[in-house]
Design an enzyme around this catalytic site. Sequence first.
Site, PDB file in Angstrom:
ATOM      1  N   LYS A   1     -11.188  -2.552  -1.010  1.00 55.13           N
ATOM      2  CA  LYS A   1     -11.488  -1.408  -0.138  1.00 55.13           C
ATOM      3  C   LYS A   1     -12.913  -0.984  -0.468  1.00 55.13           C
ATOM      4  O   LYS A   1     -13.182   0.167  -0.857  1.00 55.13           O
ATOM      5  CB  LYS A   1     -10.442  -0.299  -0.389  1.00 55.13           C
TER       6      LYS A   1
ATOM      7  N   ASP B   1      -6.878  -2.619   4.532  1.00 53.25           N
ATOM      8  CA  ASP B   1      -6.188  -2.186   5.762  1.00 53.25           C
ATOM      9  C   ASP B   1      -6.196  -3.300   6.802  1.00 53.25           C
ATOM     10  O   ASP B   1      -5.182  -3.592   7.441  1.00 53.25           O
ATOM     11  CB  ASP B   1      -6.793  -0.878   6.307  1.00 53.25           C
TER      12      ASP B   1
ATOM     13  N   TYR C   1      -2.837   0.806 -12.168  1.00 52.85           N
ATOM     14  CA  TYR C   1      -1.588   0.836 -12.925  1.00 52.85           C
ATOM     15  C   TYR C   1      -1.812   1.242 -14.379  1.00 52.85           C
ATOM     16  O   TYR C   1      -0.900   1.717 -15.036  1.00 52.85           O
ATOM     17  CB  TYR C   1      -0.912  -0.541 -12.897  1.00 52.85           C
TER      18      TYR C   1
ATOM     19  N   ASP D   1       0.470  -5.527  -5.025  1.00 49.92           N
ATOM     20  CA  ASP D   1       1.849  -5.037  -5.006  1.00 49.92           C
ATOM     21  C   ASP D   1       2.277  -4.781  -3.561  1.00 49.92           C
ATOM     22  O   ASP D   1       3.348  -5.220  -3.120  1.00 49.92           O
ATOM     23  CB  ASP D   1       1.942  -3.749  -5.830  1.00 49.92           C
TER      24      ASP D   1
ATOM     25  N   ASP E   1       4.949  -7.324  -0.795  1.00 49.63           N
ATOM     26  CA  ASP E   1       6.194  -6.913  -0.126  1.00 49.63           C
ATOM     27  C   ASP E   1       6.092  -7.157   1.379  1.00 49.63           C
ATOM     28  O   ASP E   1       7.046  -7.595   2.027  1.00 49.63           O
ATOM     29  CB  ASP E   1       6.499  -5.426  -0.376  1.00 49.63           C
TER      30      ASP E   1
HETATM   31  C1  IPM Z   1       6.524  -5.541  -8.631  1.00 51.26           C
HETATM   32  C2  IPM Z   1       7.246  -4.236  -8.806  1.00 51.26           C
HETATM   33  C3  IPM Z   1       6.667  -3.517 -10.010  1.00 51.26           C
HETATM   34  C4  IPM Z   1       5.190  -3.270  -9.747  1.00 51.26           C
HETATM   35  C5  IPM Z   1       7.394  -2.206 -10.389  1.00 51.26           C
HETATM   36  C6  IPM Z   1       8.861  -2.410 -10.605  1.00 51.26           C
HETATM   37  C7  IPM Z   1       6.753  -1.551 -11.589  1.00 51.26           C
HETATM   38  O1  IPM Z   1       7.183  -3.469  -7.655  1.00 51.26           O
HETATM   39  O2  IPM Z   1       6.539  -6.365  -9.551  1.00 51.26           O
HETATM   40  O3  IPM Z   1       5.928  -5.763  -7.577  1.00 51.26           O
HETATM   41  O4  IPM Z   1       4.829  -2.284  -9.076  1.00 51.26           O
HETATM   42  O5  IPM Z   1       4.374  -4.063 -10.213  1.00 51.26           O
HETATM   43 MN    MN Z   2       6.234  -4.473  -5.992  1.00 50.37          MN
END
Ligand code: IPM
Ligand code: MN
Length: 356
Positions: free
Chosen positions: A187, A219, A141, A243, A247
């Site tokens: 990884k 993975d 990042y 990240d 999700d």
């Molecule tokens: C998160 C979000 C952020 C990230 C974005 C909005 C920059 O997806 O906090 O997980 O990738 O860190």
């Molecule tokens: Mn995110």
Amino acid sequence: MRIAVLPGDGIGPEVTAEALKVLRVMEKKYDLKIEIKQGEIGGSAMEKYGTPLPEETIDICQEAEAVFLGSVGHPKWDSLPPEKRPEIGGLLKLRKLLQLYANIRPVVLFEKLKEVSPLCDSILAKKIDILIVRELASGIYFGQPRAFTGHEALDTMRYKVEEVERIARLAFEIAGKRRKKVTSVDKANVLHSSMLWRKVVGQVAPGFPQVRLNHLYVDNAAMQLILNPSQFDVILTSNLFGDILSDESAALVGSLGLLPSASIGEKINLYEPVGGSAPDIAGKGIANPIAQILCLGLMFEYSFSRADLALVIFKAVEQALNDGFRTQDVVAPGMSCKTTAEVGNKVCEYVLNWTN
Ligand code: IPM
Ligand code: MN
């Protein structure tokens, strides 16, 4: 308690409004002194001030004890240059500025939400209670060089020994207070930065002899999360992998609208939901406010050492969900969808009526 509130873009303002209602109820009930200052961040700040992170906002954050953030971003700002985009020029810049090196994302399956999890019953028979510790201030990042030249683009995944040590130590400390297991995800069969990651995590581990450590490639970790999520206690991982895996974890427990996070810095912590600004449902009053409300709990616990109040919020949320106060993303078949405000109000009611 001095709190900077940055509602941001998309569903940010709607869900933040519900969380603030809950906060005010907590303030009254537990006789707290809460001082709130609101600031702008993201695309909405960009349109007003020409920058996604105005100086005023930085000042408000630096004077606060905790920052409470909604979300940033919308496709309509995707063509702006990187430093003007809500994500890069707003949120990432703020993370860097406050040196928020660790992002803590608890993934808990509410008993009643088993009915909306995509996992099958045999997998759900065991408890899911994971805590993702995501490195937040470095990795791909932020690594230099990064460039977009038109026909070529590049990002750099870079980690320094001290950065890995710092996040690893935090993960082991937290695991020591939980089920005493750290799974480090990398990884390392391909990436040099992961080879360093794995080596350094291995060197930190002996300092925490009561905590078990294992390593997984990312993975495989993505697959294991679906096949056997209850094997995980603390997942320690880098910025990008954290990240992605968070999700995925959110989907396992029912919805991206459920997960809160705490970003730990040197002095000030920031609290924000794991899910984004959800532009497709923004402004309709149907977004799930639970992630944002649970952020309050993390704030009480990590910034104000009030784990007792975090528990009140958690219980109130659980009760609301049990009673069928659920937005569209977590309704079971045959159940009616509640609005953002209806869920928020119900949580307020349960907080108010909560007795220990
Ligand atoms: C998160 C979000 C952020 C990230 C974005 C909005 C920059 O997806 O906090 O997980 O990738 O860190
Ligand atoms: Mn995110």
